[in-house]
Design a protein around this motif. Structure first.
Motif, PDB file in Angstrom:
ATOM      1  N   ILE A  68       0.796  -1.222   0.000  1.00 53.35           N
ATOM      2  CA  ILE A  68       0.000   0.000   0.000  1.00 53.35           C
ATOM      3  C   ILE A  68       0.834   1.281   0.000  1.00 53.35           C
ATOM      4  O   ILE A  68       0.462   2.263  -0.650  1.00 53.35           O
ATOM      5  N   ALA A  69       1.963   1.307   0.699  1.00 58.63           N
ATOM      6  CA  ALA A  69       2.743   2.541   0.828  1.00 58.63           C
ATOM      7  C   ALA A  69       3.141   3.165  -0.513  1.00 58.63           C
ATOM      8  O   ALA A  69       3.089   4.396  -0.632  1.00 58.63           O
ATOM      9  N   PRO A  70       3.529   2.390  -1.534  1.00 60.28           N
ATOM     10  CA  PRO A  70       3.934   3.047  -2.785  1.00 60.28           C
ATOM     11  C   PRO A  70       2.821   3.878  -3.435  1.00 60.28           C
ATOM     12  O   PRO A  70       3.094   4.922  -4.022  1.00 60.28           O
ATOM     13  N   SER A  71       1.580   3.458  -3.316  1.00 55.72           N
ATOM     14  CA  SER A  71       0.494   4.196  -3.967  1.00 55.72           C
ATOM     15  C   SER A  71      -0.253   5.127  -3.005  1.00 55.72           C
ATOM     16  O   SER A  71      -0.860   6.101  -3.436  1.00 55.72           O
ATOM     17  N   PHE A  72      -0.186   4.859  -1.711  1.00 57.60           N
ATOM     18  CA  PHE A  72      -0.928   5.625  -0.707  1.00 57.60           C
ATOM     19  C   PHE A  72      -0.027   6.638  -0.011  1.00 57.60           C
ATOM     20  O   PHE A  72      -0.494   7.603   0.569  1.00 57.60           O
TER      21      PHE A  72
END
Length: 149
Positions: free
Chosen positions: A88-92
């Motif tokens: 999730i961290a790369p897009s969020f």
């Protein structure tokens, strides 16, 4: 330095590591084009570190056979955290991901402490403590919206 101060410093360092873990593993997942692959590498590295500390401190597995089985679920929570933040961290965004992790930590820690779950020290959820948790949550929220300025 008191034991409480040492504990606070160690836990602060652990807290510093959470966003670093998220950012590094998310970047590795992108590099490998496999967030799950990054998770596997992370767990291999973590296993090596845990085994080294275990060996250096004279650890023992005595009592494993009689431990309540639900206590082993901690490993599943670690896996869920690592894999979800890696995906999730790369897009969020790392900050957004960690904000919601912190929010979840504040809520679950309050429940665990209030009921003394899993042998934790009991700390009742008073109105003052609830206000403090809300203020911590608001502070973390403000750090996120201020960064978007």
């Amino acid at each position: 330095m008191t034991t409480a101060m040492q504990s606070a410093l160690i836990m602060t360092a652990a807290g510093v590591g959470v966003p670093l873990l998220a950012a590094l593993n998310a970047a590795l997942g992108r590099h490998l084009a496999s967030p799950a692959g990054a998770g596997v590498i992370l767990f291999v590295m973590a296993m090596g570190a845990a085994l080294a500390v275990f060996a250096l401190t004279g650890g023992s597995f005595r009592g494993v056979a009689t431990a309540p089985r639900h206590l082993f679920m901690a490993g599943l929570f670690v896996a869920f955290y690592v894999l979800s933040v890696t995906w999730i961290a790369p897009s969020f965004g790392v900050g957004n991901a960690i904000f919601f992790v912190l929010l979840g930590q504040l809520l679950s820690a309050a429940v665990i402490d209030h009921f003394g779950l899993f042998g934790a020290l009991t700390s009742p959820l008073t109105a003052t403590r609830l206000l403090g948790i809300a203020m911590m949550g608001a502070g973390v929220f403000l750090t996120q919206i201020a960064g978007r300025g």
